[in-house]
Design a protein around this motif. Structure first.
Motif, PDB file in Angstrom:
ATOM      1  N   PHE A   1       0.847  -1.192   0.000  1.00  0.00           N
ATOM      2  CA  PHE A   1       0.000   0.000   0.000  1.00  0.00           C
ATOM      3  C   PHE A   1       0.884   1.243   0.000  1.00  0.00           C
ATOM      4  O   PHE A   1       1.836   1.338   0.759  1.00  0.00           O
TER       5      PHE A   1
ATOM      6  N   GLN B   1      -2.287   5.741  -3.602  1.00  0.00           N
ATOM      7  CA  GLN B   1      -3.506   4.983  -3.349  1.00  0.00           C
ATOM      8  C   GLN B   1      -4.287   5.592  -2.196  1.00  0.00           C
ATOM      9  O   GLN B   1      -3.715   6.128  -1.263  1.00  0.00           O
TER      10      GLN B   1
ATOM     11  N   PRO C   1      -7.109   4.507   0.625  1.00  0.00           N
ATOM     12  CA  PRO C   1      -7.806   3.352   1.190  1.00  0.00           C
ATOM     13  C   PRO C   1      -9.309   3.624   1.287  1.00  0.00           C
ATOM     14  O   PRO C   1      -9.731   4.645   1.814  1.00  0.00           O
TER      15      PRO C   1
ATOM     16  N   ARG D   1      -0.908  -4.552   5.151  1.00  0.00           N
ATOM     17  CA  ARG D   1      -0.747  -3.274   4.451  1.00  0.00           C
ATOM     18  C   ARG D   1      -0.403  -3.457   2.969  1.00  0.00           C
ATOM     19  O   ARG D   1       0.432  -2.763   2.418  1.00  0.00           O
ATOM     20  N   THR D   2      -1.085  -4.419   2.339  1.00  0.00           N
ATOM     21  CA  THR D   2      -0.955  -4.600   0.892  1.00  0.00           C
ATOM     22  C   THR D   2      -2.325  -4.387   0.255  1.00  0.00           C
ATOM     23  O   THR D   2      -3.347  -4.364   0.931  1.00  0.00           O
ATOM     24  N   VAL D   3      -2.334  -4.257  -1.061  1.00  0.00           N
ATOM     25  CA  VAL D   3      -3.581  -4.047  -1.797  1.00  0.00           C
ATOM     26  C   VAL D   3      -4.319  -5.386  -1.879  1.00  0.00           C
ATOM     27  O   VAL D   3      -3.791  -6.353  -2.428  1.00  0.00           O
TER      28      VAL D   3
ATOM     29  N   VAL E   1      -8.385   1.716  -3.177  1.00  0.00           N
ATOM     30  CA  VAL E   1      -8.039   0.316  -2.913  1.00  0.00           C
ATOM     31  C   VAL E   1      -8.573  -0.143  -1.560  1.00  0.00           C
ATOM     32  O   VAL E   1      -8.766   0.656  -0.643  1.00  0.00           O
TER      33      VAL E   1
ATOM     34  N   VAL F   1      -7.420  -2.314   1.549  1.00  0.00           N
ATOM     35  CA  VAL F   1      -6.107  -2.642   2.105  1.00  0.00           C
ATOM     36  C   VAL F   1      -6.222  -3.858   3.024  1.00  0.00           C
ATOM     37  O   VAL F   1      -7.115  -3.928   3.871  1.00  0.00           O
TER      38      VAL F   1
END
Length: 164
Positions: free
Chosen positions: A112, A117, A119, A132-134, A154, A156
């Motif tokens: 992220f 991006q 959230p 903490r990734t898409v 996105v 998260v």
């Protein structure tokens, strides 16, 4: 009498110098006005060139929508409708790209990045390294070089270890 001639001569020289300064000031004003007019003309031309890009792109999109509409002969199933709408969205993104702005779609599992991006939701991560990734892209972002025109929306992934 020679004493009177000297102040008159000085006054004459002063008047002549003042007249030259006035002429120079008027010439500078003419140059500034001409340059300002040229800048405004160039600015209008650049604006029209950019608007022409957008106009032509929108006209192409318009034409594609009408062509697609002509091909519809009956009810569309979900896959056909999804395909049609995706093609139209791609054409719109291409229109935007012709103005120098590119579509940005982060990959699932990508780290992220708050700079690119935004959230809009949260999902449970399956492992700590997925924190903490898409998890999912809701809407693409758009960038112009280093400038972010619109951040990608996105969901998260967040890792939450089991609480004891």
């Amino acid at each position: 009498m020679p004493e009177r001639a000297e102040p008159c001569a000085i006054a004459s020289e002063f008047t002549a110098a003042l007249a030259r300064q006035q002429q120079l000031a008027e010439r500078r004003e003419e140059i500034v006005t001409r340059l300002h007019d040229e800048v405004e003309r160039l600015r209008r031309g650049e604006t029209e060139a950019v608007l022409d890009l957008v106009r032509h792109s929108l006209i192409r999109l318009h034409d594609q929508i009408l062509r697609q509409a002509e091909n519809v002969t009956g009810p569309l199933d979900a896959d056909e409708l999804r395909s049609l709408l995706t093609a139209l969205a791609d054409e719109a993104a291409d229109a935007v790209a012709r103005t120098g702005v590119e579509r940005y779609v982060p990959g699932t599992g990508e780290a992220f990045d708050l700079a690119l991006q935004r959230p809009v939701g949260r999902a449970a991560a399956e492992a700590p390294e997925a924190d903490r990734t898409v998890a999912r892209v809701v809407a693409a972002g758009f960038v112009q070089g280093e400038r972010v025109v619109r951040k990608a929306d996105v969901v998260v992934s967040r890792w939450e270890p089991d609480a004891p």
